[in-house]
Motif scaffolding. Structure first.
Motif, PDB file in Angstrom:
ATOM      1  N   UNK A 343       0.695  -1.278   0.182  1.00  0.00           N
ATOM      2  CA  UNK A 343       0.383  -0.111  -0.214  1.00  0.00           C
ATOM      3  C   UNK A 343       0.575   1.133  -0.229  1.00  0.00           C
ATOM      4  N   UNK A 344       2.057   0.988  -0.248  1.00  0.00           N
ATOM      5  CA  UNK A 344       2.779   2.021  -0.116  1.00  0.00           C
ATOM      6  C   UNK A 344       3.516   2.407   1.333  1.00  0.00           C
ATOM      7  N   UNK A 345       4.300   3.525   1.820  1.00  0.00           N
ATOM      8  CA  UNK A 345       4.476   3.733   3.112  1.00  0.00           C
ATOM      9  C   UNK A 345       5.286   2.891   3.410  1.00  0.00           C
ATOM     10  N   UNK A 346       5.727   1.584   2.918  1.00  0.00           N
ATOM     11  CA  UNK A 346       5.663   0.366   4.249  1.00  0.00           C
ATOM     12  C   UNK A 346       4.968   0.515   4.905  1.00  0.00           C
ATOM     13  N   UNK A 368     -12.588 -12.853  10.378  1.00  0.00           N
ATOM     14  CA  UNK A 368     -11.622 -12.118   8.984  1.00  0.00           C
ATOM     15  C   UNK A 368     -11.257 -10.700   9.733  1.00  0.00           C
ATOM     16  N   UNK A 369     -11.987 -10.594   9.548  1.00  0.00           N
ATOM     17  CA  UNK A 369     -10.871  -8.581   9.626  1.00  0.00           C
ATOM     18  C   UNK A 369      -9.891  -8.915  11.016  1.00  0.00           C
ATOM     19  N   UNK A 370      -9.693  -9.448  12.320  1.00  0.00           N
ATOM     20  CA  UNK A 370      -8.980  -9.526  13.159  1.00  0.00           C
ATOM     21  C   UNK A 370      -7.560 -10.249  12.343  1.00  0.00           C
ATOM     22  N   UNK A 371      -7.996 -10.946  11.774  1.00  0.00           N
ATOM     23  CA  UNK A 371      -6.686 -11.741  10.539  1.00  0.00           C
ATOM     24  C   UNK A 371      -6.526 -10.891   9.932  1.00  0.00           C
ATOM     25  N   UNK A 372      -6.858  -9.839   9.073  1.00  0.00           N
ATOM     26  CA  UNK A 372      -6.441  -8.785   8.261  1.00  0.00           C
ATOM     27  C   UNK A 372      -5.279  -7.898   8.786  1.00  0.00           C
ATOM     28  N   UNK A 373      -6.309  -7.204   9.217  1.00  0.00           N
ATOM     29  CA  UNK A 373      -5.675  -6.260  10.613  1.00  0.00           C
ATOM     30  C   UNK A 373      -4.367  -6.523  10.633  1.00  0.00           C
ATOM     31  N   UNK A 374      -3.883  -7.905  11.595  1.00  0.00           N
ATOM     32  CA  UNK A 374      -3.080  -8.024  11.517  1.00  0.00           C
ATOM     33  C   UNK A 374      -1.938  -9.031  11.421  1.00  0.00           C
ATOM     34  N   UNK A 375      -2.253  -9.756  10.257  1.00  0.00           N
ATOM     35  CA  UNK A 375      -1.704  -9.940   9.439  1.00  0.00           C
ATOM     36  C   UNK A 375      -0.556  -8.888   8.721  1.00  0.00           C
ATOM     37  N   UNK A 376      -1.483  -7.139   8.960  1.00  0.00           N
ATOM     38  CA  UNK A 376      -0.285  -6.373   8.499  1.00  0.00           C
ATOM     39  C   UNK A 376      -0.263  -5.149   9.193  1.00  0.00           C
ATOM     40  N   UNK A 377      -0.164  -5.234  10.199  1.00  0.00           N
ATOM     41  CA  UNK A 377      -0.054  -4.589  11.775  1.00  0.00           C
ATOM     42  C   UNK A 377       0.571  -5.313  12.505  1.00  0.00           C
ATOM     43  N   UNK A 378       1.604  -4.791  13.231  1.00  0.00           N
ATOM     44  CA  UNK A 378       1.933  -4.753  14.925  1.00  0.00           C
ATOM     45  C   UNK A 378       2.095  -4.400  15.601  1.00  0.00           C
ATOM     46  N   UNK A 379       1.430  -4.929  17.100  1.00  0.00           N
ATOM     47  CA  UNK A 379       1.314  -3.544  17.633  1.00  0.00           C
ATOM     48  C   UNK A 379       2.806  -3.698  18.889  1.00  0.00           C
ATOM     49  N   UNK A 380       3.043  -2.699  19.093  1.00  0.00           N
ATOM     50  CA  UNK A 380       4.698  -1.855  20.503  1.00  0.00           C
ATOM     51  C   UNK A 380       3.818  -1.886  21.255  1.00  0.00           C
ATOM     52  N   UNK A 385       2.391   3.777  26.480  1.00  0.00           N
ATOM     53  CA  UNK A 385       2.234   3.322  25.086  1.00  0.00           C
ATOM     54  C   UNK A 385       1.920   2.104  24.423  1.00  0.00           C
ATOM     55  N   UNK A 386       0.463   1.934  24.309  1.00  0.00           N
ATOM     56  CA  UNK A 386       0.850   0.422  22.979  1.00  0.00           C
ATOM     57  C   UNK A 386       0.567   1.814  21.817  1.00  0.00           C
ATOM     58  N   UNK A 387       1.909   0.818  20.462  1.00  0.00           N
ATOM     59  CA  UNK A 387       1.266   1.749  19.553  1.00  0.00           C
ATOM     60  C   UNK A 387       1.344   0.614  18.466  1.00  0.00           C
ATOM     61  N   UNK A 388       0.563   0.677  17.244  1.00  0.00           N
ATOM     62  CA  UNK A 388      -0.322  -0.203  16.487  1.00  0.00           C
ATOM     63  C   UNK A 388       0.460   0.453  15.370  1.00  0.00           C
ATOM     64  N   UNK A 389       1.437  -0.372  14.822  1.00  0.00           N
ATOM     65  CA  UNK A 389       2.503   0.229  13.204  1.00  0.00           C
ATOM     66  C   UNK A 389       2.027  -1.039  12.410  1.00  0.00           C
ATOM     67  N   UNK A 390       2.461  -0.345  10.992  1.00  0.00           N
ATOM     68  CA  UNK A 390       1.804  -1.432   9.862  1.00  0.00           C
ATOM     69  C   UNK A 390       2.822  -1.868   9.054  1.00  0.00           C
ATOM     70  N   UNK A 391       2.745  -2.586   9.100  1.00  0.00           N
ATOM     71  CA  UNK A 391       4.008  -3.685   8.020  1.00  0.00           C
ATOM     72  C   UNK A 391       4.449  -3.552   7.008  1.00  0.00           C
ATOM     73  N   UNK A 392       5.325  -3.478   6.671  1.00  0.00           N
ATOM     74  CA  UNK A 392       5.849  -3.555   5.256  1.00  0.00           C
ATOM     75  C   UNK A 392       4.850  -4.842   4.524  1.00  0.00           C
TER      76      UNK A 392
END
Length: 1742
Positions: A343-346, A368-380, A385-392
């Motif tokens: 999707x661009x920008x990592x 389905x939504x949870x799987x799609x979200x956590x395949x493409x994001x990572x919680x740090x 605080x806790x940050x959800x970061x998209x992954x490339x």
């Protein structure tokens, strides 16, 4: 001898070669110390100069003699080094097509890449129980060794199967487990061994895949523990797995595949049960098409899927579980096809409409939504605080693949756990055998974390292997009392420390994994920093992303890329939470938070070598390296606690070509698997080891005469060796073996070969000299003959002239005329002689034809009379059968009539019950009379007036009754006298009949002679008598019918009387109920007593008179006395009117019973008379037949018989007896008629009187009702009288029983007389034979009179061949003749088959008596007793032989005397007469036949078990031909057998002695010759099959000399057959395969003609067996040559079209079909004597 001294001319060495690793060369000149070059001649005839350092010469390794090449054990080689091992394996694999070879304690298995026929059940059974080293090397031998040591030492065992991918590890482990499953059956219904084998297809489906090196490569390590109970039967199994290659789920290299299960599922996508999984073709899934290969040549994935599902079900894993497994697998495939876009920008994303994503979520029940979200994001998680970061995209793809790997790993573990659960069976484990199928040392172009772990595991296994080999070597030296010297061997502990020690490679890797920012490069830099000083660790020169480790096998370069990721094996916690929250319970259980013990399925806690790092949070889990170290430590701990057995699998080439040998690839694997290390350890000490017997047999040719003459072979070996090898350090003497250093055996072989070569030269010298001398003598003789002819011709030429020619011609003319004259004279003489001979010959032939015609005419006459006699005999037999049928029919008719009479009696009983019901109704009516009695109180006055009148009438009645009683008393006395007289007459008549019958019995013997004199007269008399008797029978039948009619009429009258009496009784019984109303009359009782007594006396008198009239003429006086009591005064004083009525009722019943009994007695008398008449009629018919048969006897015998008959007067007496019987019969008939007439008259009279009395009594009934109270008291007295009457009735019944017993005795007498009559018939037959004898002596009257005087008074007993016994003695008979009979007891002195004859004679007697129950009881008891004896003594050969013979003899007797035409053709006339007459015993014959077959098979089994241990030693190992030794070195593989125990030596003589013992025992017990031949044939087949099977599995037995010994042994067996006259048994034909195999070992095997001859003559061997023998052929000496592979291929081509079995082994359990042919017995049953030693005195000869 020093090693340098062996480098002499003609010896061969190995020199290095780039292509073949090593190549052979021959020394051209002796090498001496100081030479700088070794002159060699290569195999291509080129010269080669091998440089050598003069000061320290490093010479090339010597080559072993050809005699030692191809050995089963590499340690048997004299020179132990790498080229020797490599060449030996090549010769065995390529030339002999043998894939297994021992190397000390290792089994080297070379993958043939071809199916071989050496793994069948027959091979398994052949190796079962054998010592390791006795048979050719095999995986089954290793398995048997482990199984035997477990059972003997009670210690757990392990089989370690290792090798690189494609070497055949999985197949070898599978065959080992199959061996355990076959030889140790579980014996339970669960079939655990089948489940253990069934686990293999499942584990291969989920854990094996196609690689570039192997189509079925195991991508995980597996250790399977097979559990055994105390009886060493499989009770369960447990499986542990190591290091599953999870990366293969998401990636495969080129030309490789994913795990098999994925392709199996895709091949079944169209099936209904897989529709919901929405599977596609394998080339449409990303995870299955990475390698580009989706199929394997020769593999059907669809069929494999069916097998996988079948094994799932066999293990008890139900359809639900299978469905869950397939859902997870399908979801993994769909997950791989989930497309992740950039999707661009990592950033990355997954389209929500992705169909594969929907299927994945649907199958696994995740969001389905949870799987799609956590395949493409990572919680740090940060501090605040806790940050959800998209992954490339690449990280999202890695997360997807990590999820797939994790799910598959959990699924793999789950399936393994379920398999282990299914393999656990209740029961305590006593021991186990572990089979380790683990990856071997691996080195590829690119080596990563997986190869690092694999090589680490192999380092640990190699260390354990080295220590075990060193330990075994030390134990061998100590056992043989050899001084132990320390052997230096490679210790790889430094490499292990490099990997697992603190600050080692694994420790640094785990430490780097703890850092979130840790990378492979940083970890590699630490390795360089910390391990640079370690000599086993190197840094590549041209790479900064790899490191090198010096393993025990080779240097390996590892690429550091991916080490940290694979060691962490990390998966995002968010994805784990999604999986944990799945609605699919099967998947959710994989990710539940619980402490799972991943070290062992059994939950064994293992303490690691160093403390592990405790994770600080959920993200810090145990690394893969730590897990692998822990599981590896547990594995080593398990292996160290067991006795290991090693199987090293070798891959011969990389192209997977069958029987292609790449020396470079093989030597690389040999170095890696520890085989060469074993060789090196063995070579450092004393590698060659020979037993004293082997050394003596092999090198006796090197002994002097003095040494060979010593009796102590061990001392002889020592003397010879000390003389031949001066250096005592080159060998050592052990307790049972001689130990040699490397090269010493080759030196001894050289000395032996030199001695043999010298002997050959000497033999050749003498043979050539003899041949030349013979040739010279022939030429000399020919020259002399030629000279004689030449000299003779010269002399003739000198002496021939014209005068001599004329004289010669004249002499010829004279000779011609003289010879012509002589020939004419001879011709005339010969012609005259011929005419004379012809005349006499023609006359003789004419007379012969005339005589033959006369004989034929006489034969026709004799046939005419014989056929007539036979026709008459058949007619008489048929007539007797018809009479018997008529008699049985008539008996059935009489029985039917009796049944009808019984039915009528039952009808009367029903009528009596109806009358009883009527009585109860009458009682109800009498209750109504109670109300009427109340009115009687008003009539007292009138009753007193009537009472006076009643007293007067009663007094008159009493006087009349007294008169009648007096008259009846007189009549009773008269009847008693008549009864006594009739009883006396009956007894006298019975005694008279008995005496007459006895006289008839005594005079029956003389009846035959009298009958012949008066044949015609007697026939007419008997015919008349028969007609008279028939008329009398007819008349008796008519009278019987009339009597029955009269008795029926009398019964009807009696029933009417009975009804009237019952009516009176009912009225009387109603009187007691008037007691209440008559209490008011107590004051008048004294006056009424007097009046009532008078009336009672009158009534009593009348009733008594009626009773006497009823019973006076019917029953005996005792019954009348019982009904008329003696205390008559007391009775009259009581005045019991009710007693009178009951007496009448009793009398009526007695009358009815008596009439019925009388009727039955009459019927029985009539039947008895009828039977007597029939018997007499049968006797007469028999006599008529006898007379008719003897009517054609010649006149001289008839005159002689008439003269003899004048002395006997039996016939008139018989006539008198018959007439007396007729007169008695007539008297009985008259008496019967009189009784019937009297009975009818009395019945009528009683009926009339009774009717009158009833009328009178009915008028007086009113008076009796008024006297009810008095009658009540009288009733009690009457009850006492009734009991007396019952006693009288019992007395009467006893009399009836006495009469019936008398009748039964009479019938018994009649049956006994019938049996005696049959004896008389036998005596008549004897008299017939006596008459025939007298016919030859009729010439002189004096001679015949003397013969009659001497023979007639003393007629010898003629037995019938039957034994009589009582029914109670049956158990004693069976006990003495079967159960207690011992083969070494009284049987020794008995005739063969005597028990069978005795039993059959008892059967004949039961048949003679026509006693079905007795016959069946005897047969069943006999069969049961024989079965019991056989089951009790299953291993007693002599007892089985005894009862096989007797059962067969009894079966033959039942056939011979059955009466069937096919068995009676050769019977003698007497034997035909002894045939069974009444019963068909075909069913019992079938049962006996089945029993005989069972005994035969058990008999054969016992003989085979006795003979089996001696077959191989006697036929193969024993040297029956002295001086032809075939001993070769065998190595030191025999670990199972104790070499210190003295075992029995079996020879061919022992086998022949055992066969002779079997034959003598069978012959002693009288076994039929055909049965003996079948048994011997079966034993010869066992000998041949066992010997041939052993040849197929023993390469050392395939030699020319061994073939000579086998043929010699076969000839011994053939001579034994001739000696025992058993050639016709075809037993020697069963050994034709063995004979052809021996011939094949001896024949030339080099040219095309030899190949054709082999294919033509070896017809009994199949192509596999022929090729196996050719490949296994092993020369014993250097003078023999091996079979060339080209020759073997030529034979194979010629055998291509041959049809037949494809099995390598013969089935030693095969049984020829046993036949029990009918064998006629000539034994005369009537001549058999029962020995007293059998204690059968209760048997009586008939």
């Amino acid at each position: 001898m020093a090693l340098l001294e062996l480098y002499t001319e003609y010896n061969r060495v190995w020199i290095p070669d780039a292509e073949h690793v090593w190549k052979s060369a021959e020394i051209m000149r002796d090498f001496h110390f100081g030479d700088n070059v070794l002159e060699l001649l290569l195999e291509d005839a080129t010269e080669h100069y091998y440089p050598v350092e003069p000061s320290k010469p490093q010479l090339p390794p010597l080559r072993n003699p050809d005699i030692l090449v191809g050995e089963n054990d590499l340690t048997a080689l004299s020179y132990l080094h790498e080229p020797a091992v490599l060449h030996n394996l090549k010769v065995r694999f390529v030339e002999s097509r043998i894939i297994y070879t021992y190397c000390g304690i290792i089994l080297v298995a070379v993958n043939p890449y071809k199916q071989l026929p050496i793994y069948g059940d027959a091979i398994i059974h052949a190796y079962s129980g054998q010592n390791m080293g006795d048979m050719d090397p095999h995986i089954f031998a290793v398995a048997e060794e482990a199984y035997k040591q477990m059972a003997r030492n009670h210690k757990n065992q392990s089989i370690i199967v290792s090798g690189e991918s494609g070497a055949g590890k999985t197949v070898s482990a599978r065959y080992a487990m199959r061996y355990f499953a076959v030889v140790s059956k579980s014996g339970s219904k669960t079939r655990v061994e089948d489940k253990v084998l069934a686990s293999n297809p499942i584990t291969e489906a989920i854990g094996n895949a196609k690689t570039t090196r192997n189509d079925n490569s195991s991508r995980f390590g597996k250790y399977t523990e097979i559990s055994f109970d105390r009886r060493y039967r499989i009770i369960g199994a447990n499986m542990r797995t190591y290091l599953l290659e999870k990366s293969r789920v998401i990636f495969q290299a080129d030309n490789e595949r994913n795990y098999h299960i994925f392709y199996q599922m895709c091949s079944c996508a169209q099936l209904s049960e897989f529709k919901n999984l929405r599977l596609l073709s394998a080339d449409e899934f990303r995870y299955t098409c990475f390698g580009g290969e989706i199929t394997i040549e020769g593999v059907d994935d669809k069929k494999d899927m069916e097998e996988t599902r079948r094994t799932f079900s066999l293990l008890g894993l139900k359809e639900d579980f299978q469905s869950d497994v397939f859902k997870v697998l399908a979801a993994i495939l769909h997950l791989g096809n989930v497309e992740i876009k950039n999707s661009g920008d990592d950033k990355s994303s997954v389209p929500p409409s992705d169909p594969h994503l929907a299927v994945f979520c649907e199958l696994l029940g995740v969001s389905t939504g949870g799987l799609v979200r956590w395949l493409c994001h990572r919680r740090i998680v940060l501090v605040a605080e806790t940050v959800v970061k998209p992954v490339p995209k690449h990280q999202a793809v890695n997360a997807r693949d990590a999820l797939a790997k994790q799910i598959y790993a959990h699924l793999f573990d789950c399936i393994i756990n379920r398999i282990n659960t299914a393999l656990q069976v209740p029961g305590k484990q006593h021991a186990f055998i572990g089979v380790l199928d683990i990856y071997g040392f691996e080195t590829f172009d690119i080596n990563s974390f997986e190869q690092f772990c694999i090589n680490y595991a192999n380092e640990k296994l190699q260390q354990q292997f080295n220590l075990h080999v060193f330990k075994l070597e030390q134990e061998e030296y100590m056992k043989e009392d050899i001084p132990w010297t320390l052997i230096d061997f490679y210790d790889n502990q430094p490499v292990i420390d490099l990997i697992e020690a603190k600050m080692g490679i694994l420790d640094l890797l785990n430490e780097e994994c703890l850092f979130p920012q840790g990378t492979d490069q940083s970890w590699l830099q630490k390795l360089y920093n910390y391990l640079d000083a370690n000599p086993l660790f190197e840094k590549p020169r041209l790479s900064n992303e790899a490191f090198v480790i010096q393993h025990f096998a080779d240097k390996v370069e590892y690429q550091c890329k991916g080490f940290l990721e694979k060691n962490r094996d990390a998966l995002y916690e968010e994805l784990i939470d999604i999986m944990r929250a799945s609605k699919f319970p099967f998947l959710a259980n994989f990710f539940q938070e619980e402490e799972q013990n991943t070290l062992s399925i059994k939950g064994v806690k293992v303490r690691p070598a160093r403390p592990g790092v405790k994770p600080a949070n959920k993200q810090l889990r145990t690394s893969v390296g730590d897990k692998f170290c822990s599981s590896l430590s547990l594995l080593m701990e398990t292996l160290n606690a067991t006795t290991p057995h090693y199987v090293r699998c070798i891959k011969p080439n990389d192209e997977k070509l069958p029987f292609e040998y790449d020396s470079r690839r093989v030597v690389q694997q040999l170095r890696a698997c520890g085989v060469l290390e074993t060789i090196r350890i063995s070579a450092q000490s004393y590698p060659s080891r020979w037993t004293y017997i082997e050394f003596y047999s092999r090198y006796s040719i090197l002994m002097t005469h003095q040494e060979a003459g010593l009796s102590d072979k061990k001392q002889t070996c020592k003397d010879v060796l000390q003389r031949l090898i001066q250096d005592s350090n080159q060998y050592k003497f052990g307790r049972t073996k001689i130990f040699f250093r490397a090269g010493q055996v080759a030196y001894l072989e050289k000395l032996r070969l030199d001695r043999l070569r010298g002997a050959c030269v000497t033999i050749q010298k003498h043979v050539r000299g003899w041949s030349q001398r013979r040739k010279y003598m022939r030429m000399r003789q020919a020259a002399i003959i030629i000279q004689q002819y030449i000299r003779g011709k010269r002399t003739i030429r000198k002496t021939v002239s014209a005068a001599t020619l004329k004289q010669g011609w004249a002499s010829l003319v004279i000779q011609r005329y003289w010879r012509g004259y002589r020939m004419r004279q001879i011709y005339h003489v010969v012609r005259m002689a011929s005419i004379t001979i012809q005349a006499f010959t023609r006359g003789w032939m004419a007379r012969k034809r005339y005589k033959k015609m006369m004989e034929e005419q006489k034969a026709l006459v004799l046939q005419k009379y014989a056929r007539a006699w036979l026709a008459r005999r058949r007619f008489q037999t048929m007539r007797r059968l018809v009479l018997n049928v008529q008699l049985s029919y008539r008996v059935q008719q009489l029985r039917k009539k009796i049944d009808e009479q019984n039915k009528e009696n039952r009808g009367l009983m029903e009528r009596l019950t109806s009358l009883a019901n009527f009585h109860s109704q009458t009682m109800d009516r009498l209750q109504g009379l109670e109300t009427q009695l109340e009115k009687s109180s008003n009539q007292k006055t009138s009753l007193e007036a009537r009472e006076k009148k009643a007293k007067e009438d009663a007094s008159l009645t009493i006087s009349q009754l007294q008169n009648e009683i007096h008259a009846l008393t007189l009549e009773k006395q008269n009847l008693e006298k008549k009864f006594e007289a009739s009883t006396k007459e009956a007894k006298e008549s019975f005694d008279q009949i008995k005496m007459n019958l006895l006289e008839e019995k005594e005079n029956e013997a003389r009846l035959r002679k009298i009958a012949e004199n008066n044949i015609e007269l007697q026939r007419q008399d008997h015919e008349k008598e028969v007609e008279t008797l028939k008329e009398e029978i007819k008349r008796l039948k008519e009278e019987r019918v009339s009597l029955q009619r009269k008795m029926e009429e009398g019964g009807q009258v009696n029933s009417d009387l009975q009804e009237q009496v019952i009516q009176l009784t009912k009225h009387v019984k109603a009187i007691p109920e008037l007691r209440r109303d008559l209490n008011n009359m107590q004051n008048q009782r004294n006056n009424m007593d007097r009046k009532m007594k008078e009336q009672s006396e009158q009534a009593r008198a009348k009733m008594t008179e009626i009773t006497r009239q009823l019973l006076g003429g019917v029953v005996e006086e005792e019954v009348l006395l019982g009904l008329t009591p003696d205390d008559s005064e007391q009775m009259y004083e009581v005045e019991d009117l009710l007693k009178a009525f009951e007496g009448m009722q009793k009398a009526t019943r007695i009358l009815e019973n008596h009439q019925r009994e009388q009727k039955e007695s009459y019927e029985t008398q009539v039947e008895g008379l009828k039977l007597k008449v029939d018997h007499l009629q049968n006797e007469n018919s028999k006599l008529q037949n006898l007379f008719q048969e003897k009517s054609n006897v010649n006149e001289n015998i008839r005159q002689e018989v008439s003269r003899l008959s004048s002395e006997n007067l039996v016939l008139p007496e018989l006539k008198l007896q018959v007439s007396e019987l007729q007169r008695q019969k007539q008297e009985l008939e008259v008496h019967l008629e009189e009784q019937n007439r009297e009975l009818a008259e009395k019945t009528e009279e009683i009926t009339n009187i009774l009717q009158k009395k009833i009328q009178e009594e009915s008028s007086q009934r009113r008076h009796f009702e008024e006297k009810a109270e008095v009658l009540e008291e009288v009733k009690r007295d009457l009850q006492g009288k009734v009991e007396d009457l019952q006693e009288e009735n019992d007395h009467l019944k006893r009399q009836c029983m006495m009469e019936s017993e008398a009748k039964s005795r009479l019938r018994q007498e009649a049956s006994q007389l019938t049996a005696e009559n049959m004896d008389f018939e036998e005596q008549l037959d004897q008299k017939d034979r006596l008459i025939k004898k007298l016919q030859n002596q009729i010439k002189s009257l004096e001679t015949s009179n003397k013969a009659k005087q001497t023979t007639a008074p003393a007629i010898p007993k003629d037995y019938l061949g039957m034994l009589e016994y009582k029914r109670d003695d049956e158990s004693k008979l069976i006990q003495n003749i079967i159960l207690d009979l011992k083969p070494k007891g009284v049987v020794v002195n008995m005739i063969p088959g005597l028990p069978a004859y005795i039993l059959f004679m008892c059967v004949r007697h039961a048949d003679y008596l026509n006693d079905d129950a007795k016959l069946k009881s005897l047969m069943n008891a006999t069969i049961s007793a024989v079965k019991k004896v056989i089951m009790t003594h299953l291993k007693d050969f002599e007892l089985l032989s005894l009862w096989l013979s007797n059962t067969y003899q009894l079966l033959n007797c039942l056939k011979q005397y059955s009466g069937e035409e096919e068995f009676m053709k050769q019977n003698t006339p007497r034997q035909k007469k002894n045939c069974l007459q009444n019963f068909d015993l075909s069913e019992h014959r079938q049962i006996l036949s089945d029993l005989a077959i069972h005994i035969y098979h058990q008999f054969i089994t016992v003989m085979e078990k006795t003979l089996a241990p001696a077959i191989v030693p006697g036929m193969l190992e024993h040297e029956s031909l002295q001086g032809i030794s075939s001993m070769k070195p065998t190595g030191f593989r025999k670990r199972s057998n104790s070499i210190y125990e003295d075992s029995e030596t079996y020879t061919i003589s022992f086998i022949i002695q055992q066969l002779s013992h079997f034959h003598s025992t069978m012959s002693q017990h009288g076994m039929e010759q055909g049965l003996i031949k079948q048994a011997i044939k079966q034993l010869f087949f066992l000998v041949g099959a066992t010997t041939l099977n052993n040849i197929m599995l023993r390469k050392d037995m395939c030699s020319c000399r061994k073939g000579m010994q086998i043929r010699c042994n076969i000839s011994y067996l053939e001579e034994w057959l001739k000696e025992k006259d058993l050639q016709s048994s075809n037993a020697i034909d069963t050994m034709r395969p063995l004979s052809q195999a021996a011939w094949l070992l001896q024949v030339n095997k080099s040219t095309d003609d030899d190949a054709k001859e082999i294919t033509e003559k070896c017809t009994e061997l199949n192509s596999i067996q022929i090729v196996k023998i050719l490949n296994s052929y092993t020369p014993i000496d250097d003078f023999e040559k091996r079979v060339a592979s080209s020759f073997v291929r030529k034979v194979q081509s010629l055998l291509q079209d041959r049809e037949g079995s494809t099995q390598l082994m013969l089935d030693t359990d095969y049984r020829f079909q046993v036949m029990f042919p009918f064998c006629l017995s000539s034994q005369a049953l009537e001549l058999l004597q029962v020995p007293s030693s059998l204690q059968l005195g209760f048997l009586t000869r008939i």
